[in-house]
Design a protein around this motif. Structure first.
Motif, PDB file in Angstrom:
ATOM      1  N   UNK A   1       0.832  -1.208   0.000  1.00 26.25           N
ATOM      2  CA  UNK A   1       0.000   0.000   0.000  1.00 26.25           C
ATOM      3  C   UNK A   1       0.861   1.251   0.000  1.00 26.25           C
ATOM      4  N   UNK A   2       0.249   2.368  -0.351  1.00 25.45           N
ATOM      5  CA  UNK A   2       0.995   3.625  -0.390  1.00 25.45           C
ATOM      6  C   UNK A   2       1.465   4.008   1.014  1.00 25.45           C
ATOM      7  N   UNK A   3       0.625   3.742   2.016  1.00 18.36           N
ATOM      8  CA  UNK A   3       1.016   4.073   3.385  1.00 18.36           C
ATOM      9  C   UNK A   3       2.220   3.247   3.812  1.00 18.36           C
ATOM     10  N   UNK A   4       2.193   1.976   3.418  1.00 24.26           N
ATOM     11  CA  UNK A   4       3.331   1.116   3.770  1.00 24.26           C
ATOM     12  C   UNK A   4       4.612   1.633   3.129  1.00 24.26           C
ATOM     13  N   UNK A   5       4.471   2.113   1.902  1.00 28.10           N
ATOM     14  CA  UNK A   5       5.636   2.663   1.216  1.00 28.10           C
ATOM     15  C   UNK A   5       6.171   3.877   1.977  1.00 28.10           C
ATOM     16  N   UNK A   6       5.249   4.724   2.398  1.00 29.55           N
ATOM     17  CA  UNK A   6       5.623   5.911   3.159  1.00 29.55           C
ATOM     18  C   UNK A   6       6.385   5.517   4.429  1.00 29.55           C
ATOM     19  N   UNK A   7       5.858   4.515   5.129  1.00 31.44           N
ATOM     20  CA  UNK A   7       6.493   4.073   6.372  1.00 31.44           C
ATOM     21  C   UNK A   7       7.873   3.504   6.100  1.00 31.44           C
ATOM     22  N   UNK A   8       7.959   2.665   5.059  1.00 31.43           N
ATOM     23  CA  UNK A   8       9.264   2.071   4.732  1.00 31.43           C
ATOM     24  C   UNK A   8      10.280   3.155   4.392  1.00 31.43           C
TER      25      UNK A   8
END
Lengths: 403, 366
Positions: free
Chosen positions: B7-14
Motif C-alpha cells: 500500500x501507499x502508506x506502507x511505502x511511506x512508512x518504509x
C-alpha cells in the motif's frame, strides 16, 4: 514427526544461546562504586580512591537493626600513571569486579586540580561505557580526595549520596554552590568564552576519626563533610576559591539560584531584614559600544519578606517599594563582588564571552584570542536588578513597631 | 519479480524508516558545525527534487524494476553491466549499515562480544524477514513505525521537561557562512540519507495505488528531513557543539543526559531500540534491492533462495570492510559519499532519466 523433533531440538538450542550470558556479571560479583576520587601523588602519579557500597550494611541500616555491623562503604585505593591503569590495578585488592555505572560522584583532589588541571583526566571517564556523564563533579577543598571519600556520614548512609543531596538542596535553598555534572564541565571547558566553576567540599574535623564507625554513632559527629565555596578554573586548572557572597553572586549570574534568603540593611541597621526569593532569573545581554564589549546582567527576583527586626511599617506599599530598592542594591553589590573576583583572576566564569560569541560572532573573532586575559578584565559590566516583594508572610507589622 | 502488493502508506512508512535508519544515530552534517540542522533542511529540499527524478523514471516504466528498465534504456550489454554494478553497490552499502550496527552495539553495550557474533545474529533476523518477502517487511514496518514514533515522542517530551535544551548553543547561526553549509549539503547529506531513496524504486512497481506514490514519497522525505534536523538541533543544543562533534553517537549521549525526578534516567534503551529498528529496515531494504536485482539479472525463479548466499556475503563483507571503526567511517566519507553515492544515486539516475526522455519522445513522434 521427524520435523517436529527437529524443531524441538532447535528450540532447546535456542535456550542455550539466547540467555545472553556472553559477558554476564552476577550481582554478587559486582563492586558497585558509588564515588571515585582522583589525587596526585608526590611522585607525579595518580592515586584513585574507590568508594564501594557494602550492600548488606546499607540494607541492614534501613531496618534499624544494622548498627554496628560495619560501615556502609569501603574504600580501596591504588596508584598508577594513568586513570585506567590505576583503577584496574585496584582490582588486585578488590574481591569483586569494579562496576562504574552507579558512580555518581567524582572527587578531584585540590592539588591535582591546581597542578595538572582536569582536562586530561576527564578523557578516560568520558570514553568509558559504564561511567556516566551525569555524575556530579566536586573538588576536595583543602584536602585530599581520598580523605574526603573516607568520611562516613549520618542520615544518608552512603557518603556519595550525601554529597549529591547536599549540593542539590544547598543549590535550591541557599545558592553558594551548585550541582555540576561532568557533561556540564566538559561543555564549559570547551567553550572559548567560559571557564568552569566547580563546587568544593571540605572536611570539618579529623579525617581519620571520620572514617570510623563511631563517627556516625553519635548525635554530633566529630567529622562532617560540608560544601564550601566554588573553585574557579582557568585553562583547565584551579586558580582560586570563592566563598560566601562572592560565590552566591557567581551562582546568581549563572542563573542557578532557585531559592535564597537575602539579608539587607534598613536605615543604618545592618542585616535586619531578609528577603526570601521564590523565583529568580538572570540574563546576560551583550552589546558592542564603539568597538568595546559591554555586558548587562539583568536580574529579576520575586519573593516575600521572611524576617524583619526593626520598626518599620510594612502595611505601607511605599515602604515596600523603598525596601525593594535596598534589596536591589544588595543584590547588585553581590554580583559586582563576583565579577571583580573573576576579573582579578582573569577567568570568565560567567560565560560572558560565550554570550558575545552567540550574539556578536563577527566582533567575537577579534576578541576571542585574548578574551580571558585582556578583554574580560576590562569589560564594562552593568547590573540591572528588579526586585518584587509580593507579600510579607503571615504577619503584617513586626511587633517592634509601636503604633 | 515476486508477486507482492504494497500500500501507499506502507511505502511511506518504509521510506521514513529507511531514511531515519542509521542517519538519526550518527552525527550527520556535523561538518556544518552548529548549522547542521540548516544543512539537513536544505538537503531535504534536494532530496525531494531527487525523488522526482526517481519518480519520473518509475513513471516511464511503472511495471519494471530499475534492473529491467536499465536494460531497456542502455541496451542489453551496458544495461546489464550497470545493473550488476548496482547489485554490488547495494551489497556493499548493506554491509556498511550492518557494520554500523555492530560497531554501535560494541561501542556502548556489548564491549566484550566479538563483532562477528553480533552481526551474525542480526543478519539472521534480516535473512529471515527477507525470505518472507517484501510484503512482510512492509507490514513489520507499519508495526515498528508506531513504536519508533512512540519512543521518539516520549524521548522528546523527556528531554524538554528535563530542561536540558539550551537554544543558545545553536547560536551564532551561520558562523562559517553559507558556503560551509552548502558544501556539506552537496558532499554529504544530499546522498545520505535523502538520495538513498533511490533504493526504494525497487519496490515501487509493487505499490497498488500508483496515484498516491508521489505524495507518500514527498511526505516521507520531508518528514524524515524534519525529524533528522530536529534531532541534530536537539543534540547540539543539549550537548554543545564540542560534545556533539566528538560523540560517536550524539543521540546516545543526549538520551543519557536525561535526568528527571531521580528515577527517569539512563534511558539508553531508547537509543538501542530505535537503533535496532532503524538499522533493520535500512539494511533489509538495501539487501532486498540486491536480491531483487540478482533475481532479475540472472533470471532466478525463487528469490528467497538467493537470500542465504547474499546474506553470507554481506555478513563477511561487513566484518572485513575495515579494521577499525575509524577506518570504517573514513572509508564512508572518502569513498562512499564522495564517489559511490554521487554516481549511483544522482548521476546514473539522472542520466537514465535523460535517455528515457529522449527515447520516449522519439516514440511519440512516430
Amino acid at each position: 514427526m521427524k520435523r517436529k523433533s527437529f524443531i524441538l531440538v532447535l528450540y532447546f538450542g535456542c535456550f542455550l544461546t539466547l540467555t545472553g550470558c556472553w559477558s554476564q556479571k552476577e550481582l554478587t560479583d559486582l563492586a558497585i562504586i558509588s564515588a571515585m576520587g582522583i589525587d596526585l601523588t608526590e611522585n607525579g602519579e595518580y592515586a584513585s580512591t574507590l568508594q564501594i557500597i557494602n550492600p548488606s550494611n546499607v540494607a541492614g541500616g534501613l531496618q534499624g537493626g544494622g548498627a554496628g555491623q560495619g560501615p556502609p562503604v569501603s574504600i580501596y585505593t591504588a596508584t598508577g600513571s594513568s586513570i585506567i591503569e590505576m583503577n584496574q590495578r585496584a582490582s588486585k585488592k578488590l574481591p569483586r569486579r569494579r562496576y562504574y555505572a552507579h558512580t555518581n560522584v567524582l572527587v578531584i583532589g585540590e592539588e591535582l586540580a591546581r597542578k595538572e588541571g582536569i582536562t586530561g583526566i576527564l578523557d578516560a571517564i568520558e570514553r568509558h561505557q559504564e561511567f556516566r556523564m551525569t555524575a556530579v563533579i566536586i573538588i576536595a577543598h583543602g584536602v585530599k580526595a581520598s580523605d574526603l571519600l573516607k568520611v562516613l556520614t549520618p542520615v544518608d548512609k552512603i557518603p556519595a549520596n550525601k554529597i549529591i543531596k547536599n549540593l542539590r538542596f544547598t543549590e535550591e535553598q541557599w545558592g553558594e554552590v551548585f550541582t555540576l555534572n561532568l557533561q556540564d564541565v566538559k561543555k564549559d571547558m570547551t567553550a572559548v568564552g567560559k571557564s568552569p566553576v566547580i563546587s568544593g567540599f571540605s572536611i570539618e574535623g579529623d579525617p581519620v576519626q571520620g572514617s570510623k564507625m563511631e563517627n556516625v554513632q553519635t548525635s554530633d559527629p566529630e567529622t562532617t563533610l560540608s560544601a564550601t565555596g566554588l573553585a574557579i578554573f582557568k585553562e583547565g586548572k584551579l586558580v582560586d576559591w570563592i566563598d560566601g557572597k562572592t560565590a552566591r553572586g557567581t551562582v546568581l549570574i549563572l542563573d542557578k539560584i532557585k531559592n535564597t534568603g537575602i539579608s539587607f540593611d534598613w536605615k543604618d541597621k545592618k542585616d535586619v531584614g531578609t528577603f526570601q526569593v521564590i523565583r529568580m532569573n538572570s540574563k546576560n545581554i551583550a552589546t558592542m559600544k564603539k568597538g568595546k564589549p559591554k555586558i548587562t546582567v539583568e536580574v529579576k527576583a520575586e519573593g516575600y519578606l521572611s524576617e524583619i527586626r526593626t520598626a518599620v511599617n510594612l502595611t505601607d506599599p511605599k515602604i515596600l517599594i523603598e525596601m525593594e530598592d535596598t534589596i536591589e542594591k544588595t543584590i547588585k553589590e553581590e554580583i559586582l563582588l563576583a565579577v571583580e573576583e573573576g576579573k582579578k583572576v582573569k577567568s570568565d566564569i560567567f560565560g560572558f564571552g560565550q554570550v558575545f560569541h552567540q550574539n556578536h560572532p563577527k566582533e567575537w573573532q577579534k576578541l576571542k584570542a585574548e578574551w580571558h586575559d585582556v578583554h574580560f578584565p576590562e569589560l564594562t559590566v552593568d547590573v540591572n536588578v528588579e526586585v518584587y516583594i509580593r507579600r510579607t508572610g503571615l504577619r503584617n507589622n513586626p511587633s517592634v513597631l509601636k503604633q | 519479480m515476486e508477486k507482492a502488493k504494497i500500500g501507499a502508506y506502507q511505502f511511506f512508512v518504509l521510506l521514513l524508516l529507511f531514511e531515519l535508519g542509521s542517519a538519526v544515530l550518527v552525527p550527520i552534517a556535523i561538518g556544518a558545525n552548529r548549522d547542521a540542522w540548516i544543512a539537513i533542511l536544505i538537503s531535504t529540499v534536494g532530496g525531494v527534487l531527487l525523488f522526482f527524478v526517481y519518480y519520473r523514471l518509475y513513471k516511464f516504466y511503472p511495471q519494471l524494476t530499475p534492473t529491467e528498465y536499465m536494460e531497456k534504456l542502455l541496451g542489453k550489454f551496458f544495461g546489464k553491466i550497470l545493473a550488476f554494478a548496482y547489485i554490488l553497490f547495494f551489497v556493499y552499502i548493506s554491509a556498511r549499515v550492518l557494520r554500523d550496527f555492530g560497531e554501535m552495539l560494541l561501542s556502548f553495550a556489548y564491549v566484550d562480544t566479538p563483532l562477528f557474533i553480533v552481526n551474525t545474529l542480526f543478519i539472521l533476523v534480516i535473512i529471515y524477514a527477507l525470505q518472507k518477502g517484501i510484503e512482510v517487511i512492509a507490514r513489520t514496518g507499519e508495526l515498528f513505525f508506531n513504536l519508533l514514533y512512540l519512543l521518539a515522542v516520549i524521548g522528546f517530551i523527556l528531554i524538554i521537561s528535563s530542561g536540558l535544551i539550551d537554544l543558545n548553543q545553536l547560536k551564532p547561526y551561520l558562523e562559517q557562512g553559507w558556503t560551509t553549509v552548502f558544501n556539506v549539503v552537496v558532499t554529504e547529506t544530499l546522498y545520505v540519507p535523502f538520495g538513498e531513496a533511490f533504493v526504494l524504486s525497487v519496490i515501487l512497481p509493487y505499490i497498488k495505488d500508483t496515484k498516491k506514490i508521489k505524495y507518500a514519497g514527498i511526505a516521507g522525505i520531508v518528514l524524515s528531513g524534519i525529524n533528522l534536523s530536529l534531532v541534530m538541533a536537539i543534540n547540539i543544543s543539549v550537548l554543545g557543539i564540542d560534545l556533539a562533534t566528538r560523540s560517536q553517537f550524539p543521540l546516545l549521549t543526549t538520551v543519557q543526559s536525561i535526568q528527571i525526578a531521580e528515577f527517569l534516567e539512563r534511558l539508553d534503551v531508547f537509543f538501542m531500540v530505535s537503533m535496532v529498528i532503524g538499522i533493520f529496515f535500512k539494511a533489509s531494504i538495501y539487501f532486498y534491492a540486491a536480491v531483487s536485482g540478482t533475481t532479475i539479472l540472472f533470471k532466478f525463479k525463487e528469490p528467497s533462495k538467493l537470500v542465504y548466499p547474499i546474506g553470507l556475503v554481506i555478513l563477511f563483507m561487513s566484518i572485513t570492510i575495515a579494521n577499525s571503526y575509524s577506518e570504517h567511517l573514513k572509508e564512508g566519507l572518502d569513498l562512499t559519499t564522495r564517489f559511490l553515492h554521487p554516481f549511483f544515486l544522482v548521476l546514473a539516475p539522472v542520466f537514465l532519466l535523460a535517455i528515457a526522455y529522449v527515447k520516449n519522445r522519439k516514440r511519440k513522434k512516430k
